[in-house]
Design a protein around this motif. Structure first.
Motif, PDB file in Angstrom:
ATOM      1  N   PHE A 119      23.574  29.571 102.228  1.00 45.89           N
ATOM      2  CA  PHE A 119      22.385  30.071 102.866  1.00 45.89           C
ATOM      3  C   PHE A 119      22.164  29.131 104.130  1.00 45.89           C
ATOM      4  O   PHE A 119      21.929  27.908 104.121  1.00 45.89           O
ATOM      5  N   PRO A 120      21.960  29.882 105.255  1.00 42.31           N
ATOM      6  CA  PRO A 120      21.718  28.958 106.486  1.00 42.31           C
ATOM      7  C   PRO A 120      20.177  28.483 106.258  1.00 42.31           C
ATOM      8  O   PRO A 120      19.506  29.188 105.548  1.00 42.31           O
ATOM      9  N   ARG A 135      12.544  42.587  99.861  1.00 40.68           N
ATOM     10  CA  ARG A 135      13.793  43.209  99.566  1.00 40.68           C
ATOM     11  C   ARG A 135      14.454  43.563 100.621  1.00 40.68           C
ATOM     12  O   ARG A 135      14.353  44.758 101.493  1.00 40.68           O
ATOM     13  N   ALA A 136      15.563  42.907 101.106  1.00 44.34           N
ATOM     14  CA  ALA A 136      16.545  42.950 101.996  1.00 44.34           C
ATOM     15  C   ALA A 136      17.416  44.090 101.824  1.00 44.34           C
ATOM     16  O   ALA A 136      17.696  44.348 100.650  1.00 44.34           O
ATOM     17  N   SER A 149      21.916  39.271  99.125  1.00 44.28           N
ATOM     18  CA  SER A 149      22.148  37.677  99.465  1.00 44.28           C
ATOM     19  C   SER A 149      21.108  37.359 100.594  1.00 44.28           C
ATOM     20  O   SER A 149      20.481  36.301 100.386  1.00 44.28           O
ATOM     21  N   ASP A 150      20.410  38.483 101.286  1.00 44.46           N
ATOM     22  CA  ASP A 150      19.581  38.080 102.315  1.00 44.46           C
ATOM     23  C   ASP A 150      18.166  38.134 101.609  1.00 44.46           C
ATOM     24  O   ASP A 150      17.236  37.379 102.088  1.00 44.46           O
ATOM     25  N   THR A 151      18.071  38.852 100.616  1.00 46.17           N
ATOM     26  CA  THR A 151      16.758  38.831  99.714  1.00 46.17           C
ATOM     27  C   THR A 151      16.729  37.518  98.987  1.00 46.17           C
ATOM     28  O   THR A 151      15.683  37.018  99.213  1.00 46.17           O
ATOM     29  N   ILE A 152      17.722  36.917  98.585  1.00 44.98           N
ATOM     30  CA  ILE A 152      18.024  35.549  97.728  1.00 44.98           C
ATOM     31  C   ILE A 152      17.443  34.688  99.074  1.00 44.98           C
ATOM     32  O   ILE A 152      16.656  33.596  98.594  1.00 44.98           O
ATOM     33  N   GLY A 188      10.675  31.094 101.440  1.00 46.18           N
ATOM     34  CA  GLY A 188       9.315  31.363 100.999  1.00 46.18           C
ATOM     35  C   GLY A 188       9.060  30.178 100.235  1.00 46.18           C
ATOM     36  O   GLY A 188       7.825  29.454 100.372  1.00 46.18           O
ATOM     37  N   LYS A 189      10.045  29.911  99.199  1.00 47.68           N
ATOM     38  CA  LYS A 189       9.855  28.616  98.501  1.00 47.68           C
ATOM     39  C   LYS A 189       9.552  27.243  99.139  1.00 47.68           C
ATOM     40  O   LYS A 189       8.625  26.625  98.902  1.00 47.68           O
TER      41      LYS A 189
END
Length: 597
Positions: A467-468, A495-496, A500-503, A509-510
């Protein structure tokens, strides 16, 4: 209470524009006045803004189309093939709704779309009532907690005397945590109560305390109980990892150096604890459930209209007894708004193709994901061969079903299924199928404009390996631009195209939720002070009074931060967090002694 930003606002229409309707009342003369509106367009868009849709229409037809800033960011799903531009403009006026205003003569006309002012007023009024109810709910939960705290204290004292005492949870760690709560001084208890976070719907776990307390400042009995919490937590880890734990565990004897925090989510109090020299985070969940009952959490979860409607059905007298007269009035008023649909159901629906279609509910592949509503509506457009215009929301609107498809059903039946399950209204107009979210006045406020998302997607990059992590300036820009609701729903539920982009966006956001105070403090600084904060350090004395207060607020969320007086006499630097803590909070404040120079 922090106000929620609404993405759209009404703007005045210039007097040089002449409003007219491209709906059923349009005359033949109006049609013939601008022959360009007979041109046909072919467009397939998912999630593009209304302003971008109009630009695409202009590119295909040459007709100058624009819209008010009040609706420019409205996201649209559009699937039309060889469809007259005039009919599309009429559909947009019926769908949003609003009206077109023309400037100029004949084939030189320019068209500007303006949303209906009554619609904008309804949205403003709904959120105003939500704000009032949230303020009342905050008073209700705090009053209830104060009245019932003594009952919880007695349970905690019983837990000290007997290992067999019963309570909210029987695990050793939570029993010790409850003992500690029983010995908190009144000043600490009141601070815990005041930290109630009722604006966050209960399905998200609390991320981080808004304030940390030093264990050394607590009474000896409370510190003793905290040492028991550490020991009990270590036993849990040993059982999970095996007797040989591959990392150092916190030392119960170091309890005096530990910091303790609380999260109070809708009256559910969780204990958080960190010990110097250990990356193990200790958390005891739901020690006391101090909300009157589930009804209070229903009141505060305005993201779902159905529980609020069920609460309103208990009756005016019951509501007044539980929440007070004003709160009862607001609950009924909001519930009544939530009972309404965007359009009344058509009886019978007209203008639909008389054919049966099959709609796939899941993607193809080894691990098929449910297809969200935009994908389902796009299938209707393709298989029923009918133009579709719908609003588009980034939330993961999917249909929970054990079947993989709706097979060989009339178009009307398919539309009825989706309208009921997703709380949408639909109608046929000018040979097209229009869809509108019945809760548009609520969900509009959760969306993130595409103009912001495009910039951030480019800045963050696409996920390749792992994850970047965006840099501090991008995080701060997001925190300053987005409301808490936009982060919690618009970003964390985005929802991407790739999972992996969604995650990744959920994770970002977290971070924005857990470090909002720190990021807003950084965003408020001028460029020179930002550079100093990231490099050599920024003397707190160089800050103005407002910035100093923001710094103390940001530091209160940092474990092991100095006391406020020491913070204001330190040199502050912001660094990347390391270790396990970085998963929840990627940045940390470091407080250095002032330079002797």
């Amino acid at each position: 209470m922090r106000s929620r930003s609404i993405l759209y606002a009404a703007v005045a229409v210039g007097c040089v524009l002449t409003p007219f309707c491209l709906g059923q009342q349009e005359t033949a003369g109006q049609k013939e006045e601008d022959s360009r509106l007979a041109q046909k367009v072919t467009l397939t868009l998912q999630g593009e803004s209304l302003s971008d849709l109009l630009k695409a229409c202009r590119k295909q037809t040459g007709v100058p189309l624009s819209c008010s800033a009040a609706c420019a960011d409205q996201k649209v799903l559009l699937a039309v093939k060889d469809y007259p531009l005039g009919d599309l403009m009429s559909c947009l006026a019926e769908w949003l709704p609003g009206e077109w205003a023309a400037q100029g003569e004949g084939d030189k006309k320019q068209y500007r779309f303006n949303p209906d002012e009554e619609m904008l007023a309804k949205r403003r009024a709904w959120w105003k009532d939500v704000e009032k109810l949230m303020a009342l709910a905050d008073e209700i939960v705090q009053r209830y907690q104060r009245a019932h705290w003594e009952e919880r204290v007695q349970w905690g004292q019983a837990a000290q005397r007997s290992s067999e005492s019963s309570g909210p949870d029987e695990t050793p760690m939570r029993r010790q945590a409850a003992r500690m709560m029983a010995f908190l001084p009144d000043s600490y208890r009141n601070r815990v109560i005041r930290q109630t976070r009722i604006e966050q719907p209960g399905y998200y776990p609390p991320l981080a305390p808004s304030e940390w307390f030093r264990a050394a400042s607590l009474p000896a009995e409370a510190q003793k109980a905290l040492a028991g919490v550490i020991a009990a937590n270590n036993e849990v880890i040993r059982e999970r990892e095996g007797r040989e734990v591959p990392y150092p565990l916190p030392d119960p004897q170091a309890v005096s150096k530990a910091v303790v925090g609380f999260t109070n989510r809708n009256g559910m109090i969780d204990l958080h604890m960190r010990v110097p020299g250990s990356e193990v985070q200790i958390r005891a969940d739901a020690l006391f459930v101090d909300a009157p009952d589930d009804s209070l959490r229903i009141v505060t979860q305005y993201t779902d209209h159905r529980p609020l409607e069920r609460l309103a059905k208990t009756g005016e007298e019951a509501l007044e007894k539980q929440f007070g007269k004003e709160a009862a009035r607001l609950i009924e008023k909001l519930a009544e708004a939530n009972r309404q649909t965007f359009w009344p159901p058509a009886k019978p629906p007209s203008g639909l193709p008389e054919k049966n279609i099959t709609i796939e509910l899941r993607e193809k592949g080894a691990m098929p994901r449910p297809i969200p509503l935009p994908g389902l509506l796009a299938q209707i457009a393709e298989k029923a061969e009918i133009p579709v215009i719908a609003d588009y929301y980034t939330q993961r609107m999917t249909l929970t079903s054990t079947t993989s498809a709706i097979r060989d059903q009339p178009v009307e039946q398919v539309c009825a299924i989706f309208a009921k399950r997703f709380d949408y209204s639909w109608k046929a107009h000018r040979g097209a199928l229009l869809w509108r979210n019945n809760r548009w006045y609520r969900d509009d406020a959760f969306q993130i404009p595409n103009r912001w998302l495009r910039r951030w997607v480019q800045a963050v990059g696409s996920v390749r390996q792992g994850f970047p992590s965006p840099d501090l300036d991008i995080y701060a820009e997001m925190a300053a631009a987005l409301s808490p609701d936009q982060v919690r729903i618009g970003l964390r539920e985005l929802r991407a195209e790739r999972e992996s982009d969604t995650i990744m966006w959920n994770r970002i956001g977290k971070h924005l939720q857990s470090q909002r105070s720190l990021l807003l403090f950084y965003a408020s600084l001028p460029p020179a002070q930002k550079d100093a904060l990231k490099t050599c350090g920024l003397p707190a004395q160089a800050l103005n009074p407002q910035q100093r207060q923001a710094l103390i607020g940001a530091a209160s969320q940092e474990p092991f931060a100095p006391e406020p007086e020491a913070i204001l006499n330190s040199v502050v630097r912001i660094e990347r967090a390391a270790g396990e803590f970085a998963a929840d909070a990627p940045f940390q404040l470091v407080f250095l002694p002032p330079s002797e120079d």
